[in-house]
Design an enzyme around this catalytic site. Structure first.
Site, mmCIF file in Angstrom:
data_model
loop_
_atom_site.group_PDB
_atom_site.id
_atom_site.type_symbol
_atom_site.label_atom_id
_atom_site.label_comp_id
_atom_site.label_asym_id
_atom_site.label_seq_id
_atom_site.Cartn_x
_atom_site.Cartn_y
_atom_site.Cartn_z
ATOM 1 N N GLU A 28 0.654 -1.050 -0.202
ATOM 2 C CA GLU A 28 -0.079 0.511 -0.020
ATOM 3 C C GLU A 28 0.153 1.373 -0.076
ATOM 4 O O GLU A 28 2.282 1.289 0.722
ATOM 5 C CB GLU A 28 -0.869 -0.171 1.002
ATOM 6 C CG GLU A 28 -2.214 0.349 1.137
ATOM 7 C CD GLU A 28 -2.581 -0.011 -0.360
ATOM 8 O OE1 GLU A 28 -2.986 -0.159 -1.065
ATOM 9 O OE2 GLU A 28 -3.578 -1.001 0.267
ATOM 10 N N HIS A 29 0.516 2.632 -0.593
ATOM 11 C CA HIS A 29 1.062 3.767 -1.037
ATOM 12 C C HIS A 29 2.046 3.125 -1.761
ATOM 13 O O HIS A 29 3.277 3.636 -1.030
ATOM 14 C CB HIS A 29 1.099 4.426 0.436
ATOM 15 C CG HIS A 29 0.088 4.718 0.552
ATOM 16 N ND1 HIS A 29 -0.605 6.548 -0.114
ATOM 17 C CD2 HIS A 29 -1.168 4.147 1.323
ATOM 18 C CE1 HIS A 29 -1.848 6.557 0.300
ATOM 19 N NE2 HIS A 29 -1.912 5.644 1.486
ATOM 20 N N SER A 118 -15.566 4.141 -1.854
ATOM 21 C CA SER A 118 -15.429 2.966 -1.035
ATOM 22 C C SER A 118 -13.549 2.287 -0.503
ATOM 23 O O SER A 118 -13.550 2.075 -0.226
ATOM 24 C CB SER A 118 -16.065 1.838 -0.949
ATOM 25 O OG SER A 118 -16.029 1.083 -2.551
ATOM 26 N N GLY A 119 -13.255 3.109 -2.230
ATOM 27 C CA GLY A 119 -11.498 2.228 -1.820
ATOM 28 C C GLY A 119 -11.507 1.672 -2.463
ATOM 29 O O GLY A 119 -9.893 0.885 -2.818
ATOM 30 N N SER A 121 -11.861 1.947 -5.724
ATOM 31 C CA SER A 121 -11.551 2.107 -6.963
ATOM 32 C C SER A 121 -12.682 2.092 -8.501
ATOM 33 O O SER A 121 -12.187 1.566 -9.842
ATOM 34 C CB SER A 121 -10.557 1.016 -8.036
ATOM 35 O OG SER A 121 -9.109 2.258 -7.606
ATOM 36 N N GLU A 155 -6.302 10.643 -15.195
ATOM 37 C CA GLU A 155 -6.142 10.643 -13.501
ATOM 38 C C GLU A 155 -4.924 12.084 -13.381
ATOM 39 O O GLU A 155 -5.558 13.416 -12.397
ATOM 40 C CB GLU A 155 -5.998 9.755 -13.126
ATOM 41 C CG GLU A 155 -6.959 8.814 -12.585
ATOM 42 C CD GLU A 155 -7.189 8.444 -10.909
ATOM 43 O OE1 GLU A 155 -6.241 8.193 -9.951
ATOM 44 O OE2 GLU A 155 -8.547 7.977 -10.690
ATOM 45 N N ASP A 167 -3.715 0.832 -9.680
ATOM 46 C CA ASP A 167 -5.582 0.578 -9.884
ATOM 47 C C ASP A 167 -5.965 -0.042 -11.445
ATOM 48 O O ASP A 167 -6.480 -0.997 -11.235
ATOM 49 C CB ASP A 167 -6.571 1.534 -9.368
ATOM 50 C CG ASP A 167 -6.392 2.259 -8.067
ATOM 51 O OD1 ASP A 167 -5.669 1.000 -7.150
ATOM 52 O OD2 ASP A 167 -6.394 3.330 -7.235
HETATM 53 C C1 GLA Z 1 -5.591 4.755 -4.668
HETATM 54 C C2 GLA Z 1 -4.328 5.434 -5.806
HETATM 55 C C3 GLA Z 1 -3.444 4.066 -6.278
HETATM 56 C C4 GLA Z 1 -2.236 4.190 -4.540
HETATM 57 C C5 GLA Z 1 -3.542 3.407 -3.661
HETATM 58 C C6 GLA Z 1 -1.948 2.988 -2.193
HETATM 59 O O1 GLA Z 1 -5.831 3.857 -4.904
HETATM 60 O O2 GLA Z 1 -5.320 5.352 -6.700
HETATM 61 O O3 GLA Z 1 -2.314 4.200 -7.280
HETATM 62 O O4 GLA Z 1 -1.946 4.593 -4.546
HETATM 63 O O5 GLA Z 1 -3.887 4.750 -3.011
HETATM 64 O O6 GLA Z 1 -2.060 2.118 -2.523
#
Ligand code: GLA
Length: 379
Positions: A28-29, A118-119, A121, A155, A167
């Protein structure tokens, strides 16, 4: 559109396409720091129904959003009134700037069971599905990776979000029952089988309304870039993910800034966890997978500071309810968690998570039992 108009539109559509949602198992990140990530597609879908037009109008409709949004192929500027349709319009905009031509307009109706905000994507899903439909309908012959790059450009360049490539990539390249081990620097990838006998991944939606997440996200990207520039004065690296974990003590002195060091420490340790996780998947080592999920969440909570009470509580609820491991997934600041759970105990798990979380926060979470599926496709 009313229900009858929607039904007629769907029945008379010339073509249909769909894109799934995604979870990130671990890493993540990491994508905008040039490392390895391990996401997968899940069985929640955004479907696009397309009808051809004779003129140069492009018109976008959606069940979730009121009204229709319309623009013209010869007038593709950024405009805040495009609202949610900024993503599909961005695809036309970027491709036009690359020199592609579109001979006629389209009417596109989107219907989605991916909860927005909601994360999971939903934005990459609408980008990739539009990229694929435009490529197929106008005969552009874009490869999956071309679509990913165009979607990312929308984006970054059209919507001014500093997001990475994960994503868009997983939603384009996803494969049934597999996670994608993607190197975000080279874009090389391989697949890792996710069938784990008695265990499966479950999505836990916190139902926290997410606000201002873009600015917090961009802030983390800036902190990483700032750290990288300092570290580069001594180390010959291009991305934070190249840092050897053994050099972290020295990097602490070099940065001379506790906050920046915490961000770098997350990135470096998370990168190691992705490699260990991929290995544990190959070995079907469920206990190690669980431990790595928990460690990842802790690092995102303490060092990267992107979790918050809702994600921390849902993860706590999952562990208390018998998950072998759990963590937040995606950007954080609300959104969803994932948990690795014994599939014979799913009913109890769901009930206990809902009880624990709603007692503590007075919000009822959603628990989604999903399959791991293929990426964007024509149907
Ligand atoms: C979001 C961003 C991704 C990624 C994640 C964290 O989903 O769109 O590019 O950075 O956060 O891992």
């Amino acid at each position: 559109m009313n229900e009858q108009e929607i039904k007629d539109f769907k029945e008379s559509a010339n073509k249909k396409f769909r894109a799934p949602a995604r979870i990130n198992l671990i890493g993540e990140h990491i994508d905008y720091n040039g490392g390895l990530v391990l996401p997968a597609c899940v069985s929640l879908y955004l479907t696009a129904y397309v009808k051809y037009r004779d003129d140069n109008t492009i018109r976008f409709m959606s069940r979730g959003f009121d009204g229709e949004i319309k623009t013209y192929l010869n007038r593709l500027q950024y405009n805040p009134r495009f609202k949610w349709a900024i993503y599909p319009i961005g695809i036309f905009y970027i491709l036009t700037n690359m020199g592609y031509k579109f001979e006629h307009g389209l009417d596109i109706y989107y219907e989605s069971d991916i909860p927005s905000g909601s994360g999971l994507s939903s934005s990459a899903a609408i980008l990739d599905v539009t990229g694929l439909l435009v490529s197929n309908i106008y005969g552009l012959n874009l490869s999956k990776l071309d679509i990913v790059k165009v979607a990312k450009a929308v984006e970054n360049d059209y919507c001014s979000l500093k997001s990475g490539i994960m994503d868009q990539a997983i939603i384009a390249l996803g494969k049934k029952n597999n996670a994608l081990l993607l190197n975000c620097n080279t874009l090389q990838y391989s697949y890792k089988n996710m069938e784990l006998n008695d265990y499966r991944f479950v999505i836990l939606k916190t139902n926290k309304p997410r606000k201002l997440i873009e600015s917090k996200y961009n802030e983390r990207v800036d902190e990483c870039n700032k750290s990288l520039n300092i570290i580069k004065t001594k180390y010959n690296i291009k991305t934070l993910c190249e840092i050897d974990p053994d050099t972290l003590d020295d990097i602490y002195n070099l940065l001379n800034d506790d906050l920046l060091f915490k961000r770098v420490k997350h990135v470096v340790t998370e990168q190691k966890r992705v490699k260990d996780f991929a290995l544990a998947l190959e070995n079907g080592d469920v206990q190690s997978l669980g431990k790595l999920l928990n460690e990842s969440h802790e690092s995102l909570r303490v060092d990267y500071e992107v979790t918050g009470i809702h994600l921390d509580t849902i993860v706590e609820a999952a562990i208390t309810s018998g998950a072998v491991g759990a963590r937040m997934t995606g950007a954080g600041f609300g959104g969803c968690g994932i948990a690795l759970v014994n599939k014979n105990k799913l009913d109890d798990f769901r009930n206990n998570v809902i009880e624990y979380y709603s007692k503590k926060l007075e919000i009822i979470p959603d628990v989604y039992i999903v399959d791991i599926v293929d990426g964007v496709e024509e149907i």
